[in-house]
Write an enzyme that holds these catalytic residues in place. Structure first.
Site, short mmCIF file in Angstrom:
data_model
loop_
_atom_site.label_atom_id
_atom_site.label_comp_id
_atom_site.label_asym_id
_atom_site.label_seq_id
_atom_site.Cartn_x
_atom_site.Cartn_y
_atom_site.Cartn_z
N CYS A 1 11.57 41.35 -57.60
CA CYS A 1 10.74 40.56 -58.51
C CYS A 1 11.60 39.85 -59.54
CB CYS A 1 9.74 41.46 -59.25
SG CYS A 1 8.68 42.47 -58.21
N CYS B 1 8.35 39.50 -53.91
CA CYS B 1 7.03 39.88 -54.43
C CYS B 1 6.07 38.70 -54.26
CB CYS B 1 7.15 40.25 -55.90
SG CYS B 1 5.57 40.57 -56.72
#
Length: 532
Positions: free
Chosen positions: A33, A64
């Site tokens: 992320c 993500c």
């Protein structure tokens, strides 16, 4: 930010300032992320940190789907650094590995392929092939979610060598097949009521082009950069439509495989949507934490998409780090009030470095460059508003009928004496430019600042009186931003890069500094500033 504990603090606070500066991965989920990801913060013991998205992918983590870490602004570090790694990252961003392979990248850098591989892997955790692969995957995702291009054609447009390689990469990075990613984007458009990206034009995208959102970090002085580009727009190649606050900058682009038209909108106010349906997004945008510029690209060949995006990002200086700039320049007694008055002021780059160099050396108002365009530029197949031509290449401006010093400059660009590509050696380029008859040191420094995107410029960088060097040294490596603040405040003549007039007045009243700036004769390059 080098300390992992400090990085974890940024993740815990979802600090968007560090998006693109590093990435974190969660070993229990296999996902990586951006620091500002809105998901629940994982336990520290389960977190690993990476300098690049490619390194996270190489370690087996997938992107993500919630924060889309592949869509963050690039790291400002690559604009600052002039070493092999910094130059290599700029080349990779411009698509050199896709077009010429690792061998071509190494030749441009002047190192062996093994040295380039070793250096990049040591610093970024991934070699040039992995870094280029991450870039291709992101391009493919944008095309899947913004066009109706057939998947087979799309894969090659994104730079993949085979359909199997394309499918395997998309599954590995995004945990879904290309068809699933396209269907998910269509579902989001249906829920938000956004218009479908129907077929149209050569790219089979929406009639207005492939819609993108070019992300940036921190505050962004939008009005100032549109002002800067508007007064320098060359008729036929560039135009700015609309009134202040709702303007659209438009220009033609000469690219590797074809040509294109780019449009970028001036934001009209705060956004209310948390994330756009597709494209280059910045879902972490919250007030001054970041945002995006709406962009549309119409390309004759979709293989140029990544390069076109990168050129518009450089033109609008979207990978800058305004927090680092403000921290350094804001501490200066003379610049502090200027930085506070214009947060997020950018240092515009160039969509085409060679074009900018010609415009600067040519000098005069934009109409003078327009005459050159009408005489030597290639006409568009169809006139598009005020856009009629591509800017002529250096090879088209080497004939005897071309006036000096433009002919000398273009001859040097055409034969490789002067190199102004994305990863060019900035010091060597500036020296070569300054040595050309009719160019000079100040024009060379201005070209270095804008055409090569150097954030640290000015005569005080390497020479000049001791007092001048001391003042400018306090601004490093953000001298270009200091220059733009001084220009906007009227404390430095337009186009002048020397800090000499300010060397003895760091604590002077703004009024006195302004008088000094007005009393100084503008350098020759100042006359060229409206064109460049």
């Amino acid at each position: 930010m080098r300390d992992d504990d400090a990085r974890y603090e940024a993740v815990s606070s979802r600090d968007a300032r560090f998006d693109g500066e590093f990435f974190f991965a969660v070993v229990t989920t296999g996902i990586y992320c951006r620091p500002s990801c809105p998901a629940v913060t994982p336990k520290r013991v389960n977190v690993r940190f990476f300098v690049s998205a490619a390194a996270a992918q190489a370690a087996g983590f997938r992107a993500c789907r919630r924060c889309r870490p592949d869509a963050v602004p690039g790291s400002a570090e690559w604009n600052v650094r002039a070493d092999l790694v910094g130059r290599a990252m700029r080349f990779i961003g411009d698509g050199v590995v896709d077009r010429e392979g690792v061998g071509g990248l190494a030749r441009r850098l002047g190192y062996s392929a093994r040295q380039v591989q070793r250096q990049l892997t040591a610093e970024l955790g991934a070699g040039p092939v992995a870094l280029a692969r991450a870039r291709r995957a992101h391009t493919a995702r944008v095309l899947l979610q913004t066009t109706d291009l057939p998947v087979t054609e799309l894969a090659f447009a994104a730079g993949f060598a085979s359909i199997r390689q394309f499918n395997d990469t998309m599954r590995e990075i995004y945990a879904g097949t290309p068809s699933e990613l396209r269907a998910a984007a269509a579902g989001r458009r249906g829920r938000t009521g956004a218009p479908s990206q129907g077929a149209g034009g050569g790219s089979r995208s929406a009639p207005g082009g492939i819609a993108l959102r070019l992300a940036y970090r921190g505050p962004y002085a939008t009005a100032e950069i549109f002002d800067f580009l508007q007064v320098r727009a060359v008729p036929g190649v560039e135009e700015v439509r609309g009134s202040h606050g709702t303007r659209t900058y438009r220009r033609t682009l000469l690219l590797t495989y074809g040509s294109g038209i780019a449009e970028v909108d001036e934001p009209t106010g705060p956004r209310t949507r948390k994330r756009p349906p597709a494209g280059l997004v910045c879902p972490a945008a919250r007030g001054a934490d970041g945002g995006w510029l709406e962009c549309r690209l119409r390309l004759t060949d979709l293989r140029d998409l990544s390069t076109a995006v990168q050129r518009m990002r450089r033109l609008f200086d979207l990978d800058a780090d305004p927090y680092a700039v403000a921290e350094r320049l804001g501490a200066d007694p003379a610049l502090g009030p200027l930085v506070a008055a214009r947060p997020g002021l950018r240092s515009p780059g160039a969509a085409d470095p060679e074009e900018l160099a010609v415009r600067i050396v040519l000098g005069g108002p934009p109409e003078r460059a327009a005459e050159l365009v009408r005489a030597y530029g290639k006409p568009l197949d169809a006139v598009d508003g005020g856009l009629t031509h591509l800017f002529p290449t250096p090879g088209e401006l080497t004939g005897e009928e071309v006036a000096e010093p433009v002919r000398t400059l273009c001859t040097a660009l055409a034969d490789g004496t002067v190199v102004l590509d994305a990863g060019a050696d900035r010091y060597a380029a500036e020296r070569a430019l300054a040595a050309l008859p009719g160019v000079g040191a100040k024009a060379a420094a201005y070209i270095r600042m804008r055409a090569l995107g150097d954030p640290d410029v000015g005569d005080a960088r390497e020479g000049g009186p001791a007092g001048e060097r001391a003042v400018a040294g306090a601004w490093r490596p953000w001298g270009a931003y200091a220059v733009h603040h001084l220009w906007r405040a009227g404390l430095l003549p337009a186009g002048e890069l020397s800090m000499g007039e300010l060397s003895g007045c760091a604590g002077a009243l703004p009024g006195r500094a302004e008088e000094a700036g007005r009393g100084r004769e503008a350098a020759p390059v100042a006359a060229a500033a409206p064109v460049g």
